[in-house]
Each structure stands twice: as structure tokens, then as C-alpha cells.
Design an enzyme around this catalytic site. Structure first.
Site, PDB file in Angstrom:
ATOM      1  N   ARG A   1      60.043  57.511  33.642  1.00  9.49           N
ATOM      2  CA  ARG A   1      59.017  57.203  34.716  1.00  9.49           C
ATOM      3  C   ARG A   1      58.820  58.393  35.516  1.00  9.49           C
ATOM      4  O   ARG A   1      57.854  58.792  35.956  1.00  9.49           O
ATOM      5  CB  ARG A   1      59.370  56.030  35.519  1.00  9.49           C
ATOM      6  CG  ARG A   1      59.283  54.565  34.637  1.00  9.49           C
ATOM      7  CD  ARG A   1      59.260  53.111  35.707  1.00  9.49           C
ATOM      8  NE  ARG A   1      60.363  53.180  36.285  1.00  9.49           N
ATOM      9  CZ  ARG A   1      61.490  52.605  36.208  1.00  9.49           C
ATOM     10  NH1 ARG A   1      61.553  52.229  34.873  1.00  9.49           N
ATOM     11  NH2 ARG A   1      62.552  52.640  37.084  1.00  9.49           N
TER      12      ARG A   1
ATOM     13  N   ARG B   1      60.720  51.401  30.624  1.00 10.04           N
ATOM     14  CA  ARG B   1      61.871  50.589  31.440  1.00 10.04           C
ATOM     15  C   ARG B   1      62.801  51.753  31.878  1.00 10.04           C
ATOM     16  O   ARG B   1      63.850  51.490  32.547  1.00 10.04           O
ATOM     17  CB  ARG B   1      62.481  49.816  30.225  1.00 10.04           C
ATOM     18  CG  ARG B   1      61.460  48.647  29.996  1.00 10.04           C
ATOM     19  CD  ARG B   1      62.045  47.480  29.230  1.00 10.04           C
ATOM     20  NE  ARG B   1      63.299  47.261  29.761  1.00 10.04           N
ATOM     21  CZ  ARG B   1      63.971  46.155  29.256  1.00 10.04           C
ATOM     22  NH1 ARG B   1      63.912  45.908  28.073  1.00 10.04           N
ATOM     23  NH2 ARG B   1      64.904  45.510  29.881  1.00 10.04           N
ATOM     24  N   CYS B   2      62.691  53.040  31.389  1.00  7.82           N
ATOM     25  CA  CYS B   2      63.646  53.927  31.793  1.00  7.82           C
ATOM     26  C   CYS B   2      63.339  55.008  33.092  1.00  7.82           C
ATOM     27  O   CYS B   2      62.226  55.334  33.165  1.00  7.82           O
ATOM     28  CB  CYS B   2      63.587  55.042  30.602  1.00  7.82           C
ATOM     29  SG  CYS B   2      64.933  56.497  30.877  1.00  7.82           S
ATOM     30  N   THR B   3      64.166  55.100  34.042  1.00 11.26           N
ATOM     31  CA  THR B   3      63.939  55.640  35.164  1.00 11.26           C
ATOM     32  C   THR B   3      63.411  57.163  34.985  1.00 11.26           C
ATOM     33  O   THR B   3      62.353  57.597  35.568  1.00 11.26           O
ATOM     34  CB  THR B   3      64.972  55.592  36.222  1.00 11.26           C
ATOM     35  OG1 THR B   3      65.484  54.242  36.480  1.00 11.26           O
ATOM     36  CG2 THR B   3      64.671  56.301  37.510  1.00 11.26           C
TER      37      THR B   3
END
Length: 113
Positions: free
Chosen positions: A14, A9-11
Site C-alpha cells: 500500500r 492487504r500488505c502495508t
């Protein structure tokens, strides 16, 4: 073997995963929110990062602000807070053998290759 401790869920996490995938080297993904760290694992990663436990804390996270900010906590208490609240852990963490980095920015991964 490279391991990425990842929160999908973390940019930034990713981005780190994408960077690892582009290396064309074997790696494993550990979604640490689904499969939390043990105390020994967390202590080992902190040692490999060569940092103090507080440096692995996301201090702007509401859990930290509401429960821990401003308190005089020992390293052991900070580690316990991370074990109880894995969302407090900075990400992504990339481990390669006995070296590790917090891949913010993602280019920091190159430091341990």
C-alpha cells in the site's frame, strides 16, 4: 507505463502504491493474488529485477517454512513454488519498461524512474 504488482492487504504494498500515485504518471495496478503470474511473466520480472528467484521469496511465510525451507531447490523449482503459491512473492514489485524493483522501502521506486 509503470506497473505495480500489488497486494492490498500488505502495508508495504500500500505504501508503494501511494508513492506511485504521487508521481502523477500513468500506471496500472496488477493484484497478482487475484490475477496470478504466468511462468513467462514471472521469469521476465525476475530478469528485470536482476536477481535470483530465491531473492523474490518471502522466506518467513509459513508456506515456505512448511514446504520448502532447507530443501535444495533449483531456480525452476523456486519459480514453480511461486506460481503455485503467489503469497510467497515479495511485494510490491514495480516495473517501468525494462527495469524493476522490489519497493521495500518505497523509495527504491526512484531507482527505475
Amino acid at each position: 507505463m509503470i506497473t505495480i504488482y500489488h497486494n492490498p492487504r500488505c502495508t508495504k504494498s500500500r505504501e508503494g502504491l501511494c508513492e506511485i500515485e504521487n508521481l502523477n504518471q500513468p500506471f496500472e495496478i496488477r493484484k497478482y493474488l487475484d490475477e496470478p503470474f504466468t511462468k513467462l511473466e514471472l521469469e521476465d520480472i525476475i530478469k528485470k529485477l536482476n536477481i535470483k528467484p530465491i531473492e523474490l521469496i518471502r522466506t518467513k511465510e509459513s508456506i515456505w517454512i512448511e514446504n520448502y525451507k532447507g530443501k535444495d531447490l533449483s531456480d525452476a523449482q523456486i519459480i514453480e513454488a511461486m506460481l503455485e503459491n503467489p503469497k510467497l512473492i515479495e511485494r510490491p514489485i514495480i516495473v517501468n519498461g525494462d527495469k524493476a524493483v522490489i519497493a521495500r522501502p518505497k523509495e527504491k521506486i526512484n531507482e527505475i524512474l
